[in-house]
Design a protein around this motif. Structure first.
Motif, PDB file in Angstrom:
ATOM      1  N   ALA A 294     -65.051  10.362 -76.663  1.00 42.85           N
ATOM      2  CA  ALA A 294     -64.143  10.593 -75.535  1.00 42.85           C
ATOM      3  C   ALA A 294     -63.341  11.885 -75.742  1.00 42.85           C
ATOM      4  CB  ALA A 294     -63.207   9.400 -75.377  1.00 42.85           C
ATOM      5  N   ARG A 295     -62.905  12.145 -76.956  1.00 45.65           N
ATOM      6  CA  ARG A 295     -62.164  13.376 -77.223  1.00 45.65           C
ATOM      7  C   ARG A 295     -63.075  14.593 -77.067  1.00 45.65           C
ATOM      8  NH1 ARG A 295     -60.834  10.100 -81.739  1.00 45.65           N
ATOM      9  NH2 ARG A 295     -58.836   9.022 -81.430  1.00 45.65           N
ATOM     10  N   TYR A 296     -64.310  14.463 -77.483  1.00 45.97           N
ATOM     11  CA  TYR A 296     -65.271  15.555 -77.332  1.00 45.97           C
ATOM     12  C   TYR A 296     -65.495  15.859 -75.853  1.00 45.97           C
ATOM     13  CZ  TYR A 296     -69.840  17.892 -77.297  1.00 45.97           C
ATOM     14  OH  TYR A 296     -70.886  18.771 -77.061  1.00 45.97           O
ATOM     15  N   VAL A 297     -65.679  14.829 -75.051  1.00 45.88           N
ATOM     16  CA  VAL A 297     -65.912  15.009 -73.618  1.00 45.88           C
ATOM     17  C   VAL A 297     -64.692  15.641 -72.950  1.00 45.88           C
ATOM     18  CG1 VAL A 297     -66.322  13.813 -71.426  1.00 45.88           C
ATOM     19  CG2 VAL A 297     -67.581  13.127 -73.490  1.00 45.88           C
ATOM     20  N   ALA A 298     -63.501  15.188 -73.332  1.00 47.21           N
ATOM     21  CA  ALA A 298     -62.277  15.715 -72.731  1.00 47.21           C
ATOM     22  C   ALA A 298     -62.064  17.191 -73.062  1.00 47.21           C
ATOM     23  CB  ALA A 298     -61.081  14.893 -73.189  1.00 47.21           C
ATOM     24  N   LYS A 299     -62.563  17.630 -74.206  1.00 44.34           N
ATOM     25  CA  LYS A 299     -62.364  19.018 -74.651  1.00 44.34           C
ATOM     26  C   LYS A 299     -63.654  19.823 -74.575  1.00 44.34           C
ATOM     27  CE  LYS A 299     -58.932  17.340 -78.014  1.00 44.34           C
ATOM     28  NZ  LYS A 299     -58.570  17.257 -79.447  1.00 44.34           N
ATOM     29  N   LEU A 300     -64.607  19.367 -73.809  1.00 42.86           N
ATOM     30  CA  LEU A 300     -65.938  19.966 -73.816  1.00 42.86           C
ATOM     31  C   LEU A 300     -65.910  21.462 -73.513  1.00 42.86           C
ATOM     32  CD1 LEU A 300     -68.916  19.334 -74.196  1.00 42.86           C
ATOM     33  CD2 LEU A 300     -69.074  18.804 -71.757  1.00 42.86           C
TER      34      LEU A 300
END
Length: 355
Positions: A294-300
């Motif tokens: 989720a953090r990766y997706v939010a900061k993609l």
């Protein structure tokens, strides 16, 4: 650095009581000659003994580095110490008992005196002219010795298997300073207290010989914030088998509470890449996959190109995440709806794009 080739300053070392050569358990046979223990702690900077101390404090605490000199007949201890301090001619061994390392001074094919490893045939401590070219390669490994083979010039890096810590520094939030945790119980628990890495002839990358050493190399680069290197090295730690105690301890240390939690966008990508290469291993990773994804997706948008996960890899990881509140893992992992919905929507998007 080749300590035996350093500038020969004059100093007087304070020797300990003489010991027989057999006390070291060396392969060399000195017969009845005695050895004298030299004082590296009080060696003046720039002196011969000072250079020995400088070199070996890169891999060990000075209290555990023993420098031994030959004591000729008719010379007392102070005279023997003065002689090694001035020209290095009577220095015979450097012994690191905690790391199970022994080095012997002897003449190499080039006619110069070198510190040769007694555990690795033909390898000696070097300050080769090629060191400058390899400097960038080694900048994430502050605790190392560079060794060179006497015949083919192949270079290897010796690194003690000490777990590093990146302390929190409020004034420097992106610091890469590392502190080594010299836990004696850890060194005694592992099979080999140091790792050896070969430097490729192109001086562009290091090769690890075991999974534990590959994990340690990943750990050092991650703590040094070299995320692109970690992302590339993750392929070298792929495993489908249960990890040993040593391997698991290094993996857990990657996400230990002793470090500040790294929330850089590329750091999330690196942890996910490691998760992917270990999908088939019967191991529980130290981070929570759904939250990390989720953090990766939010900061993609902030993830660098070198650390972007391929769509197929990302989709494979998303299929392992919690994607619905009805999943039994939702309550057990104490998740909230936000990361779950982020992962669910991202999976739907990727599935549509791939189709």
């Amino acid at each position: 650095f080749t300590a035996v080739e350093e500038a020969q300053g004059s100093t007087t070392a304070s020797p300990a009581r003489p010991m027989g050569a057999g006390a070291l358990g060396s392969a060399a046979d000195f017969g009845d000659r005695e050895l004298v223990l030299l004082d590296l702690l009080h060696a003046p900077p720039g002196s011969f003994l000072g250079s020995i101390a400088t070199v070996f404090t890169r891999i060990e605490q000075l209290a555990h580095v023993l420098a031994w000199a030959a004591c000729d007949e008719g010379l007392d201890d102070v005279a023997a110490a003065d002689r090694v301090a001035s020209d290095g001619s009577s220095l015979k061994f450097v012994h690191c008992p905690r790391l199970k390392l022994n080095f012997e001074v002897r003449k190499g094919p080039d006619g110069l005196q070198h510190l040769y490893s007694l555990s690795h045939a033909g390898l000696y401590v070097t300050n080769s002219s090629r060191l400058a070219s390899a400097a960038q390669l080694l900048d994430s490994i502050p605790n190392c010795l560079l060794l060179e083979h006497e015949t083919d010039g192949e270079m290897q890096v010796l690194v003690p298997a000490v777990l590093p810590t990146r302390p929190r520094i409020k004034a420097q939030p992106f610091s890469t300073e590392l502190v080594m945790d010299w836990d004696t119980s850890w060194l005694e628990a592992i099979e080999n207290p140091y790792y050896m890495f070969k430097i490729h002839n192109s001086l562009s990358f290091l090769s690890a010989s075991t999974l534990a050493s590959a994990l340690y190399l990943v750990l050092l680069n991650f703590l040094h914030r070299k995320y692109a290197t970690v992302f590339m090295l993750a392929d070298t730690i792929a495993s489908d088998a249960k990890l040993t105690h040593e391997e698991r301890a290094i993996l857990l240390h990657l996400h230990s509470d002793v470090h500040e939690f790294d929330q850089h966008p590329d750091a999330h990508a690196c942890r996910l890449k490691i998760s992917f290469v270990m999908l088939d291993a019967p191991e529980e990773l130290p981070w929570q996959l759904t939250g990390e994804m989720a953090r990766y997706v939010a900061k993609l948008r902030q993830v660098s190109a070198n650390c972007r996960l391929p769509r197929e890899m990302e989709l494979a990881l998303l299929n392992k995440c919690v994607l619905d509140a009805s999943d039994p893992r939702f309550e057990r992992l104490r998740l909230t709806l936000e990361p779950v919905l982020l992962c669910k929507n991202r999976r739907s998007q990727l599935s549509a794009e791939i189709e």
